[in-house]
Design a protein around this motif. Structure first.
Motif, PDB file in Angstrom:
ATOM      1  N   LEU A 209       0.838  -1.189   0.000  1.00  0.00           N
ATOM      2  CA  LEU A 209       0.000   0.000   0.000  1.00  0.00           C
ATOM      3  C   LEU A 209       0.879   1.247   0.000  1.00  0.00           C
ATOM      4  CD1 LEU A 209      -2.601  -1.083   2.714  1.00  0.00           C
ATOM      5  CD2 LEU A 209      -2.903  -1.187   0.235  1.00  0.00           C
ATOM      6  N   ILE A 210       0.335   2.322  -0.567  1.00  0.00           N
ATOM      7  CA  ILE A 210       1.040   3.597  -0.629  1.00  0.00           C
ATOM      8  C   ILE A 210       0.174   4.658   0.056  1.00  0.00           C
ATOM      9  CG2 ILE A 210       1.921   5.418  -2.128  1.00  0.00           C
ATOM     10  CD1 ILE A 210       3.622   2.956  -2.257  1.00  0.00           C
ATOM     11  N   GLY A 211       0.805   5.425   0.973  1.00  0.00           N
ATOM     12  CA  GLY A 211       0.076   6.480   1.660  1.00  0.00           C
ATOM     13  C   GLY A 211       0.673   7.844   1.405  1.00  0.00           C
ATOM     14  N   THR A 215      -2.314  13.819   3.248  1.00  0.00           N
ATOM     15  CA  THR A 215      -3.757  13.539   3.362  1.00  0.00           C
ATOM     16  C   THR A 215      -4.062  12.490   4.417  1.00  0.00           C
ATOM     17  OG1 THR A 215      -3.726  11.798   1.672  1.00  0.00           O
ATOM     18  CG2 THR A 215      -4.064  14.074   0.916  1.00  0.00           C
ATOM     19  N   GLY A 216      -3.058  11.676   4.760  1.00  0.00           N
ATOM     20  CA  GLY A 216      -3.283  10.592   5.701  1.00  0.00           C
ATOM     21  C   GLY A 216      -4.111   9.463   5.115  1.00  0.00           C
ATOM     22  N   VAL A 217      -4.119   9.363   3.788  1.00  0.00           N
ATOM     23  CA  VAL A 217      -4.888   8.323   3.093  1.00  0.00           C
ATOM     24  C   VAL A 217      -3.927   7.308   2.502  1.00  0.00           C
ATOM     25  CG1 VAL A 217      -6.448   7.841   1.163  1.00  0.00           C
ATOM     26  CG2 VAL A 217      -6.806   9.865   2.596  1.00  0.00           C
ATOM     27  N   VAL A 218      -4.296   6.025   2.573  1.00  0.00           N
ATOM     28  CA  VAL A 218      -3.477   4.955   2.027  1.00  0.00           C
ATOM     29  C   VAL A 218      -4.254   4.233   0.933  1.00  0.00           C
ATOM     30  CG1 VAL A 218      -4.233   3.228   3.720  1.00  0.00           C
ATOM     31  CG2 VAL A 218      -1.987   3.007   2.651  1.00  0.00           C
ATOM     32  N   CYS A 219      -3.552   3.887  -0.155  1.00  0.00           N
ATOM     33  CA  CYS A 219      -4.198   3.324  -1.345  1.00  0.00           C
ATOM     34  C   CYS A 219      -3.423   2.106  -1.835  1.00  0.00           C
ATOM     35  CB  CYS A 219      -4.206   4.332  -2.495  1.00  0.00           C
ATOM     36  SG  CYS A 219      -4.910   5.937  -2.155  1.00  0.00           S
ATOM     37  N   PHE A 220      -4.068   1.355  -2.718  1.00  0.00           N
ATOM     38  CA  PHE A 220      -3.316   0.392  -3.520  1.00  0.00           C
ATOM     39  C   PHE A 220      -2.382   1.186  -4.435  1.00  0.00           C
ATOM     40  CE2 PHE A 220      -7.040  -2.468  -2.744  1.00  0.00           C
ATOM     41  CZ  PHE A 220      -6.337  -3.480  -2.106  1.00  0.00           C
ATOM     42  N   PRO A 221      -1.178   0.678  -4.700  1.00  0.00           N
ATOM     43  CA  PRO A 221      -0.220   1.452  -5.502  1.00  0.00           C
ATOM     44  C   PRO A 221      -0.726   1.868  -6.877  1.00  0.00           C
ATOM     45  CG  PRO A 221       0.889  -0.348  -4.393  1.00  0.00           C
ATOM     46  CD  PRO A 221      -0.581  -0.545  -4.155  1.00  0.00           C
ATOM     47  N   SER A 222      -1.625   1.086  -7.482  1.00  0.00           N
ATOM     48  CA  SER A 222      -2.107   1.425  -8.824  1.00  0.00           C
ATOM     49  C   SER A 222      -3.289   2.373  -8.813  1.00  0.00           C
ATOM     50  CB  SER A 222      -2.480   0.143  -9.584  1.00  0.00           C
ATOM     51  OG  SER A 222      -3.551  -0.529  -8.927  1.00  0.00           O
ATOM     52  N   ALA A 243      -0.589   0.480   8.263  1.00  0.00           N
ATOM     53  CA  ALA A 243      -0.942   1.838   7.851  1.00  0.00           C
ATOM     54  C   ALA A 243      -1.860   2.484   8.878  1.00  0.00           C
ATOM     55  CB  ALA A 243      -1.603   1.814   6.478  1.00  0.00           C
ATOM     56  N   ARG A 244      -2.822   1.750   9.366  1.00  0.00           N
ATOM     57  CA  ARG A 244      -3.737   2.287  10.365  1.00  0.00           C
ATOM     58  C   ARG A 244      -3.001   2.609  11.665  1.00  0.00           C
ATOM     59  NH1 ARG A 244      -8.862  -1.605   8.878  1.00  0.00           N
ATOM     60  NH2 ARG A 244     -10.141   0.008   7.882  1.00  0.00           N
ATOM     61  N   ALA A 245      -2.072   1.731  12.023  1.00  0.00           N
ATOM     62  CA  ALA A 245      -1.302   1.979  13.241  1.00  0.00           C
ATOM     63  C   ALA A 245      -0.492   3.261  13.137  1.00  0.00           C
ATOM     64  CB  ALA A 245      -0.377   0.788  13.514  1.00  0.00           C
ATOM     65  N   ALA A 246      -0.147   3.642  11.902  1.00  0.00           N
ATOM     66  CA  ALA A 246       0.613   4.875  11.679  1.00  0.00           C
ATOM     67  C   ALA A 246      -0.301   6.082  11.509  1.00  0.00           C
ATOM     68  CB  ALA A 246       1.507   4.718  10.455  1.00  0.00           C
ATOM     69  N   GLY A 247      -1.616   5.861  11.642  1.00  0.00           N
ATOM     70  CA  GLY A 247      -2.554   6.971  11.575  1.00  0.00           C
ATOM     71  C   GLY A 247      -3.183   7.219  10.216  1.00  0.00           C
ATOM     72  N   TYR A 248      -3.055   6.269   9.300  1.00  0.00           N
ATOM     73  CA  TYR A 248      -3.616   6.437   7.959  1.00  0.00           C
ATOM     74  C   TYR A 248      -4.985   5.762   7.865  1.00  0.00           C
ATOM     75  CZ  TYR A 248       0.876   8.180   6.234  1.00  0.00           C
ATOM     76  OH  TYR A 248       2.008   8.929   6.044  1.00  0.00           O
TER      77      TYR A 248
END
Length: 256
Positions: A209-211, A215-222, A243-248
């Motif tokens: 995943l890429i965040g 924005t604090g949003v995480v997505c699939f890389p594509s 990602a959630r643990a990091a606040g995303y």
């Protein structure tokens, strides 16, 4: 005006009247309703064979994968129990869909089970140029634990290219297999604009995943949102939990 019985015209038989009301005129395309038609069509993978009935396209295969045409058609007749003959024209929407300039034509998936239809419906929602793992498809189809069964259903996809099972990849980020070979899968994805080298690099690095740290949003890389994140603000994660643990929070579009 109602019919009044007379000596010359007796009261109508209610049974015959009921049967008359049930009857419908024969459709003008009666033959099309009982005989399926097949066509050749161009595609990004070369020539394909498509078979369609009155309800839509029922089967599509690349000519290279299908092999001998007569054997392919005979197998279709045996499997579906329907005669098939050359069609006078391609089904409406087929050619634009194969060119990538339109949505899929009408599809007839009546021979596909409920689970497989749910899997195919989820797969059809993956945008061009993007990929999703098998686990995502399982979750979107309402069966989050049925990841292996999703792979089996996609391996039997009756209408590849029209329902884009080439956009489903392994959970580790690798492309995985495809009906007509991994090379065809790569060809289709590259043709849609997916950067295959980047996909491979991310998979090798364990980045799923890429965040964006702005924005604090995480997505699939594509995901199209992930592609816009600049290097300075891009953060990679091995899982959604991390990602959630990091606040995303997960992207609302790609729903990782």
């Amino acid at each position: 005006m109602t019919d009044t019985p007379t000596a010359d015209r007796p009261a109508p038989d209610p049974l015959l009247a009921g049967l008359r009301d049930l009857a419908e005129p024969a459709p003008t395309t009666l033959t099309d309703r009982v005989v399926d038609g097949w066509v050749r069509a161009p595609s990004p993978l070369g020539e394909v064979y498509a078979v369609a009935g009155a309800g839509g396209v029922r089967l599509l295969r690349t000519a290279a994968h299908a092999g001998d045409l007569e054997v392919f058609l005979e197998e279709y007749r045996t499997r579906h129990g329907r005669p098939v003959r050359p069609a006078t024209r391609p089904p409406r929407g087929l050619l634009p869909a194969l060119r990538g300039t339109g949505g899929p034509p009408e599809l007839d998936l009546t021979d596909v089970g409920d689970f497989a239809r749910q899997v195919l419906a989820a797969t059809a929602r993956i945008p061009a140029g993007q990929v999703r793992p098998y686990g995502w498809v399982a979750r979107e189809a309402g069966h989050p634990k049925a990841v292996r069964a999703v792979g089996t259903a996609l391996a039997r996809n009756p209408v590849p290219l029209l329902i884009p099972c080439h956009r489903v990849v392994r959970g580790d980020g690798g492309l995985g297999q495809y009906l007509s070979g991994a090379g065809d899968k790569a060809t289709l994805l590259a043709g849609e604009g997916l950067d295959l080298d980047r996909v491979a690099d991310l998979a090798a690095a364990g980045t799923r995943l890429i965040g964006s740290d702005t924005t604090g949003v995480v997505c699939f890389p594509s995901c199209h949102h992930a592609r816009r994140i600049t290097d300075a603000h891009r953060r990679g994660f091995a899982s959604l939990d991390r990602a959630r643990a990091a606040g995303y929070r997960p992207c609302r579009d790609c729903r990782p």
